[in-house]
Each structure stands twice: as C-alpha cells, then as structure tokens.
Design a protein around this motif. Structure first.
Motif, PDB file in Angstrom:
ATOM      1  N   LYS A 148       0.858  -1.153  -0.224  1.00 47.02           N
ATOM      2  CA  LYS A 148       0.054   0.070   0.033  1.00 47.02           C
ATOM      3  C   LYS A 148       0.889   1.309   0.072  1.00 47.02           C
ATOM      4  O   LYS A 148       1.057   1.673   1.085  1.00 47.02           O
ATOM      5  N   PRO A 149       1.207   1.592  -1.308  1.00 44.32           N
ATOM      6  CA  PRO A 149       2.223   2.978  -1.245  1.00 44.32           C
ATOM      7  C   PRO A 149       1.482   3.994  -0.654  1.00 44.32           C
ATOM      8  O   PRO A 149       0.461   4.297  -0.928  1.00 44.32           O
ATOM      9  N   LYS A 150       2.407   4.928  -0.040  1.00 42.15           N
ATOM     10  CA  LYS A 150       1.923   6.070   0.498  1.00 42.15           C
ATOM     11  C   LYS A 150       1.860   7.251  -0.514  1.00 42.15           C
ATOM     12  O   LYS A 150       2.594   8.154  -0.443  1.00 42.15           O
ATOM     13  N   GLY A 159      -6.457  -3.279  -6.727  1.00 43.22           N
ATOM     14  CA  GLY A 159      -7.303  -2.312  -7.163  1.00 43.22           C
ATOM     15  C   GLY A 159      -6.440  -1.226  -7.525  1.00 43.22           C
ATOM     16  O   GLY A 159      -6.833  -0.239  -8.038  1.00 43.22           O
ATOM     17  N   ASN A 160      -4.969  -1.419  -8.006  1.00 42.74           N
ATOM     18  CA  ASN A 160      -4.153  -0.207  -8.281  1.00 42.74           C
ATOM     19  C   ASN A 160      -4.209  -0.305  -9.805  1.00 42.74           C
ATOM     20  O   ASN A 160      -3.644  -0.860 -10.481  1.00 42.74           O
ATOM     21  N   GLN A 161      -5.135   0.289 -10.353  1.00 39.54           N
ATOM     22  CA  GLN A 161      -5.298   0.518 -11.811  1.00 39.54           C
ATOM     23  C   GLN A 161      -4.223   1.491 -12.603  1.00 39.54           C
ATOM     24  O   GLN A 161      -4.247   1.268 -13.801  1.00 39.54           O
ATOM     25  N   ASN A 162      -3.293   1.797 -11.791  1.00 37.79           N
ATOM     26  CA  ASN A 162      -2.071   2.623 -12.548  1.00 37.79           C
ATOM     27  C   ASN A 162      -1.253   1.725 -12.902  1.00 37.79           C
ATOM     28  O   ASN A 162      -0.048   2.112 -13.400  1.00 37.79           O
ATOM     29  N   ILE A 208     -14.389  -1.861  -4.534  1.00 37.71           N
ATOM     30  CA  ILE A 208     -14.683  -3.319  -3.696  1.00 37.71           C
ATOM     31  C   ILE A 208     -13.283  -3.558  -3.070  1.00 37.71           C
ATOM     32  O   ILE A 208     -12.971  -3.769  -2.067  1.00 37.71           O
ATOM     33  N   LEU A 209     -12.106  -3.654  -3.997  1.00 36.54           N
ATOM     34  CA  LEU A 209     -10.824  -4.335  -3.529  1.00 36.54           C
ATOM     35  C   LEU A 209     -10.243  -3.034  -2.572  1.00 36.54           C
ATOM     36  O   LEU A 209      -9.715  -3.365  -1.748  1.00 36.54           O
ATOM     37  N   LEU A 210     -10.395  -1.793  -3.252  1.00 37.53           N
ATOM     38  CA  LEU A 210      -9.360  -0.784  -2.582  1.00 37.53           C
ATOM     39  C   LEU A 210     -10.119  -0.551  -1.051  1.00 37.53           C
ATOM     40  O   LEU A 210      -9.419   0.058  -0.083  1.00 37.53           O
ATOM     41  N   SER A 211     -11.380  -0.801  -0.895  1.00 31.00           N
ATOM     42  CA  SER A 211     -12.206  -0.415   0.288  1.00 31.00           C
ATOM     43  C   SER A 211     -12.431  -1.722   1.126  1.00 31.00           C
ATOM     44  O   SER A 211     -13.173  -1.689   2.237  1.00 31.00           O
ATOM     45  N   ASN A 212     -11.643  -2.704   0.796  1.00 32.36           N
ATOM     46  CA  ASN A 212     -12.023  -4.072   1.668  1.00 32.36           C
ATOM     47  C   ASN A 212     -11.364  -4.036   3.116  1.00 32.36           C
ATOM     48  O   ASN A 212     -10.547  -3.323   3.464  1.00 32.36           O
TER      49      ASN A 212
END
Length: 420
Positions: A279-281, A344-347, A403-407
């Motif tokens: 989870k990069p800052k 969930g990191n679409q970038n 959904i993935l990012l807010s799990n």
C-alpha cells in the motif's frame, strides 16, 4: 628502444654468462637512474611486454638476482609522481609483473615493507586517477589478497575497505566495478576478523546510483550473507528501495537476497516491510485522469512506488510458496487485506497481476482465506479470480476496483480466535 635484460639460463652459476648478465642489469639500472619520465616509461613498457606472466624465479634469473632493485625504483618513482598520472598505468603494470608472479613471496614482502599497500590505496583514492589506473591498482590489491589471510587483514587494517567501497560506488566503468566487487568478495573470504566490516560496507553500497554496482553488490551480499550467523537490520531499508529499480537484473538479485534472508532473525521485519509496501503512501490517481490530463499528475514520482509494490507482491508469493511458517506470519501481518488493495491499483497492471497471483497462493492453501476473499470480492469477481488470477485485472470494472480498495478483510484477527 630501451635495452631490457634478456634471460640467461646459466646466470645462477659462476662464469662468463653470469657476469655478462650482471653487467647488463647494472647497465639497465644506470640507464634508469639517468632517464627522465619518457625514458623510464619506455623502459617499463618493454619490461612488461617481455616479462608479463613470468614466475618469481624467472624474474630473478632474467634480472641477475637484482629484480628487487628495479621493484624498489619503480615503487619510489610511482610514490613520488602518481598525482601526475601520465606514467601511472605502466608503473602499476610493471609492479603487477612482480606481485602476480608465482613464487613471488620476496617481492611481495619487499613491496609491503616500503608501504606499497598505502601507495596503492592513495592512488585509488586520488580524484585525478583515471578509471583504468584505478582498475590496475585494484588488480594489485587483488594479487596481494590472493597471498592469504594475513595479507587480506593487512589491506583491511590499512583502511583499505572504505577506499575500495568508495571506488566501487563512484565508478561508472563496468570493468572497474567488477574489479572492486571481486576484491571485496575476496577480502571477505577466509578473513573472519574483518568479514563483518566488509558486510557493512556492502550494505552501504546498496544505496549507490549505478545499476551495475547495485547488481554486483547484491550478488556479493548473497555470497557473504551465507557465511554469517546473523543479518544486520540495516540491510532492509536499502533492499526495499532497490525493489523500485527499473532494472530486471537488480530486481532479480534483490529477490535472491530476500530469499537468502529468510533464515535470519530479520525475517519478521522483512515480512512486515514487504506487506507495508503493498500500500504505497501516495495519493490515489484515477486511471481516467491519467489518460485525460497526464500533465497534471506526478506519475514520475509515483511510478517507482508501483514498481516496488509489484516487486513486494512477487517476493511475498515466492516466500509463501517456500515456507508454511512465513505464510502464517504474512497472514498475521494482514497480507490478504494489502494484496486486495494492490489488486485495485489501476495505475500499474503488473502490481495488480503480481498481487493477484500472490493472493491465489494463500487462497489455495488456507480455506479460511478463501472464504474471506470470496465474501470480500463477491461471487462474480471471485469466480473470475479463481478462473484466471493472472488476467483478473483486465476484466474488472470500476465498482469491483472500489470493492478491492475498500476491503476490510482481517485474517489476522481470525487466526487469533480460539478453535471451536
């Protein structure tokens, strides 16, 4: 063309040939004493050409048992004038003829007695010394180190390690980098008194900017680490930073070192660090924003963190496949939640793919993980994940990404619950 003494097979025996050889060498040394830099340079170039690869006894025979006189003259000239640099290459090569000769103990002893190691280190440390000359000087130190443990200790105790490390860290020439790292590796082998000091110098070199040096240092650290009973915690931060590298070679060697560290006491901190990197800052950037207005976002600042995220996921998958104990510890560190977020990191597609593949490993092994991931994803996304985790990132819509990012998955809490 300077006259260099030729080989006289019978020089060790009394007679005309022996006397002739002595006179020729004496004439050669007188010519040396009368000559300036240009003349001495020519004489040494001829000497190197004729004597490279000779053994100690052959040099003694060729120089009528006066080889030491020439070595002393060359060292004295080099010591006084190495800052000029114009003749340094041939001076170093000529000293190398003596130090690299088999059965060279007397030359080695004489060279060290007059401060030869300090001279070489001064040459390497001198700002104006060319990269090629530094490489020749490193080869001389290597020849000295090859003589055994006592000589390795002498180099280390002459403050040689920081000089060699500095040379390695600053050089941009691959051959010089390889010579320096080979020397450090050699100094670490069979040198217990200074092995830890060498180890710490290698760790400090992980922060250098040269990709080639990073690769070489990682390889050497793997070799040295095997011989140590412990790993220093200071190795972790620069190792994590190298996971940002765009070099596939550096990434590979970093993963090998991570694998090497699994048997040491730093493993809990290593695993915790890898999970944190998932989870990069960084501020979340919408994929559509990147496509519509790339000038208004700091992609260059965030991209290395995404590279690091993908590498961390790859390392987690590797470690979890190799050890049940590490898999359990990763679960306690909350790896499932973090992997879902990385998916969930679409970038960064590779970060999504590597995180998905790592999560697949945990889902296969742990039924409790499978159940929690199914609930977090929902049946549609979970079925896509089970069918082909590697390409899941290409099939998700924005709602599924959110959904993935807010799990809120927390397997570590489940693991703490007492069995029913």
């Amino acid at each position: 063309m300077p006259v260099v003494p030729q080989l006289f097979p019978g020089v060790s025996m009394p007679g005309r040939k022996g006397e002739a050889a002595v006179r020729e060498v004496q004439r050669f040394l007188r010519q040396w004493d009368r000559s300036g830099s240009a003349g001495r340079t020519r004489m040494l170039a001829a000497f190197v050409a004729q004597n490279a690869g000779s053994t100690g006894p052959e040099l003694e025979q060729r120089l009528a048992h006066m080889a030491s006189l020439l070595l002393a003259r060359v060292h004295a000239w080099m010591r006084l004038h190495y800052t000029c640099g114009t003749c340094l290459g041939v001076q170093l090569r000529s000293v190398g003829v003596f130090l690299s000769a088999p059965s060279n103990h007397s030359y080695l002893t004489e060279f060290l007695e007059v401060g030869g190691v300090f001279t070489i280190l001064d040459i390497i440390n001198h700002k104006q010394t060319s990269d090629g000359d530094k490489r020749e000087a490193l080869h001389l130190l290597q020849a000295i180190a090859n003589a055994g443990r006592t000589y390795k200790e002498l180099i280390c105790e002459s403050l040689g390690l920081p000089v060699i490390a500095k040379c390695l860290g600053k050089s941009k020439v691959e051959e010089t980098q390889e010579a320096a790292v080979t020397l450090l590796q050699s100094l670490a082998h069979g040198n217990p008194k200074h092995k830890n000091h060498i180890y710490m110098e290698l760790i400090s070199l992980l922060s250098c900017t040269s990709t080639k040096t990073q690769q070489l240092v990682l390889q050497t650290l793997c070799i040295v680490q095997k011989t140590l009973n412990s790993a220093h915690s200071s190795i972790l931060e620069p190792l994590f930073n190298l996971l940002k590298s765009l070099s596939s070679e550096v990434q590979y060697e970093a993963l090998q070192l991570i694998r090497m560290l699994k048997g040491y006491e730093v493993i809990p901190a290593l695993l915790k660090g890898l999970v944190t990197l998932l989870k990069p800052k960084t501020e979340r950037i919408q994929k559509n924003d990147m496509l519509e207005d790339p000038e208004n976002i700091t992609v260059t600042e965030e991209f290395p963190a995404f590279i690091q995220q993908a590498a961390a996921a790859r390392a987690i998958r590797m470690l979890s496949q190799e050890s049940q104990e590490m898999s359990d510890e990763l679960l306690r560190q909350g790896v499932v939640h973090h992997l879902l977020c990385a998916m969930g990191n679409q970038n960064h597609a590779d970060a999504q793919k590597q995180a998905s593949l790592a999560l697949e490993q945990f889902v296969r092994v742990y039924p409790v993980v499978k159940e929690h991931v199914r609930k977090a994803m929902g049946s549609t996304l979970f079925n896509l994940f089970v069918h082909n985790a590697e390409v899941l990132h290409m099939k998700m819509d924005e709602i599924q990404v959110d959904i993935l990012l807010s799990n809120k998955v927390n397997i570590s809490e489940v693991l703490k619950e007492p069995p029913h």
